[in-house]
Design a protein around this motif. Structure first.
Motif, PDB file in Angstrom:
ATOM      1  N   TYR A   1      41.613  45.612  32.388  1.00 52.39           N
ATOM      2  CA  TYR A   1      41.114  44.464  33.147  1.00 52.39           C
ATOM      3  C   TYR A   1      39.633  44.249  32.849  1.00 52.39           C
ATOM      4  O   TYR A   1      38.890  45.204  32.611  1.00 52.39           O
TER       5      TYR A   1
ATOM      6  N   TYR B   1      36.480  42.457  34.946  1.00 53.08           N
ATOM      7  CA  TYR B   1      36.003  41.863  36.189  1.00 53.08           C
ATOM      8  C   TYR B   1      34.532  41.494  36.020  1.00 53.08           C
ATOM      9  O   TYR B   1      33.805  42.109  35.244  1.00 53.08           O
TER      10      TYR B   1
ATOM     11  N   GLN C   1      31.021  40.869  38.578  1.00 49.31           N
ATOM     12  CA  GLN C   1      30.503  41.085  39.921  1.00 49.31           C
ATOM     13  C   GLN C   1      29.206  40.313  40.063  1.00 49.31           C
ATOM     14  O   GLN C   1      28.230  40.605  39.382  1.00 49.31           O
TER      15      GLN C   1
ATOM     16  N   LEU D   1      34.199  41.602  43.343  1.00 49.55           N
ATOM     17  CA  LEU D   1      34.534  41.503  41.933  1.00 49.55           C
ATOM     18  C   LEU D   1      35.669  40.498  41.748  1.00 49.55           C
ATOM     19  O   LEU D   1      36.573  40.402  42.580  1.00 49.55           O
TER      20      LEU D   1
ATOM     21  N   LEU E   1      38.533  38.860  38.834  1.00 50.51           N
ATOM     22  CA  LEU E   1      39.251  39.144  37.597  1.00 50.51           C
ATOM     23  C   LEU E   1      39.042  38.024  36.589  1.00 50.51           C
ATOM     24  O   LEU E   1      39.286  36.857  36.894  1.00 50.51           O
TER      25      LEU E   1
ATOM     26  N   TYR F   1      43.154  40.030  31.883  1.00 53.97           N
ATOM     27  CA  TYR F   1      43.807  41.319  31.957  1.00 53.97           C
ATOM     28  C   TYR F   1      44.796  41.458  30.811  1.00 53.97           C
ATOM     29  O   TYR F   1      45.148  40.479  30.147  1.00 53.97           O
TER      30      TYR F   1
ATOM     31  N   LYS G   1      45.166  35.252  31.551  1.00 55.02           N
ATOM     32  CA  LYS G   1      44.001  34.834  32.322  1.00 55.02           C
ATOM     33  C   LYS G   1      44.068  35.373  33.740  1.00 55.02           C
ATOM     34  O   LYS G   1      45.138  35.491  34.328  1.00 55.02           O
TER      35      LYS G   1
END
Lengths: 109, 111
Positions: free
Chosen positions: B33, B35, B37, B43, B45, B48, B57
């Protein structure tokens, strides 16, 4: 409305105090995670739970599936516990986590 | 095991530049994944992957691309950097799609 709500956003405690951080969620989940993010930025998984209670050292995590609520408790808090504690859900269809905004904990000596 | 490693740790980009954030895991995890922040936010996504050759997506994929040619590597590509992409980027991996292991993060500033 956010799917994951944490409270409080910020928490200051004196060393030795008992600390509780709360997490409420509004979606179905397969598991709930508590993560710790230190000031340096790294994220570490503390607990993953889907029912009941788990304990690791001075940390205890509980979850009530019916009430969609979880708590993270820290007993005998210490300055090294100062960090951001993040509640996250495994609810996404891709196995991804859905994150709360975090609770910033500061423990004063 | 090194776990999940990310490079670089810090990067400053000018608007319109491109770069690739590298992520490698040595745990033979299928799930990986990306992420981001942002301050005061949880966080989110970006992309992935559930295995080599498979990507999809996430919640905030615009402006990014990924590839997964091997189980170990999951690079994130920014083609035309924008100030809105200033963030801290975390890569994570998982064997079952449950407990995730995070890399140390990449702090990116776009000016």
């Amino acid at each position: 409305k956010n799917e994951v709500e944490q409270s409080p956003q910020n928490l200051t405690a004196q060393e030795g105090e008992f600390i509780t951080i709360n997490c409420s969620y509004s979606v179905g989940i397969s598991a709930l995670h508590w993560l710790q993010q230190h000031p340096g930025g790294g994220i570490v998984s503390l607990f993953m739970l889907s029912s009941g209670k788990k304990k690791h050292g001075r940390l205890i995590a509980t979850i009530n599936i019916q009430e969609k609520h979880s708590s993270l408790h820290i007993t005998a808090s210490h300055p090294r516990d100062s960090a951001v504690y993040i509640c996250a859900l495994t609810g996404g269809s891709q196995g991804n986590l859905i994150f709360g905004k975090g609770t910033k904990l500061s423990v004063k000596p | 095991n090194a776990g999940v490693t990310q490079t670089p740790k810090f990067r400053i980009l000018k608007i319109g530049q491109s770069m690739t954030l590298q992520c490698t895991q040595d745990m033979n995890h299928n799930y990986m994944y990306w992420y981001r922040q942002d301050p005061g936010m949880g966080l989110k996504l970006i992309y992935y992957s559930v295995g080599a050759g498979i990507t999809d997506k996430g919640e905030v994929p615009n402006g990014y691309n990924v590839s997964r040619s091997t189980t170990e590597d999951f690079p994130l590509r920014l083609e035309l950097a924008a100030p809105s992409q200033t963030s801290v980027y975390f890569c994570a991996s998982s064997s079952t799609g449950d407990e995730q292991y995070f890399g140390p993060g990449t702090r990116l500033t776009v000016t």
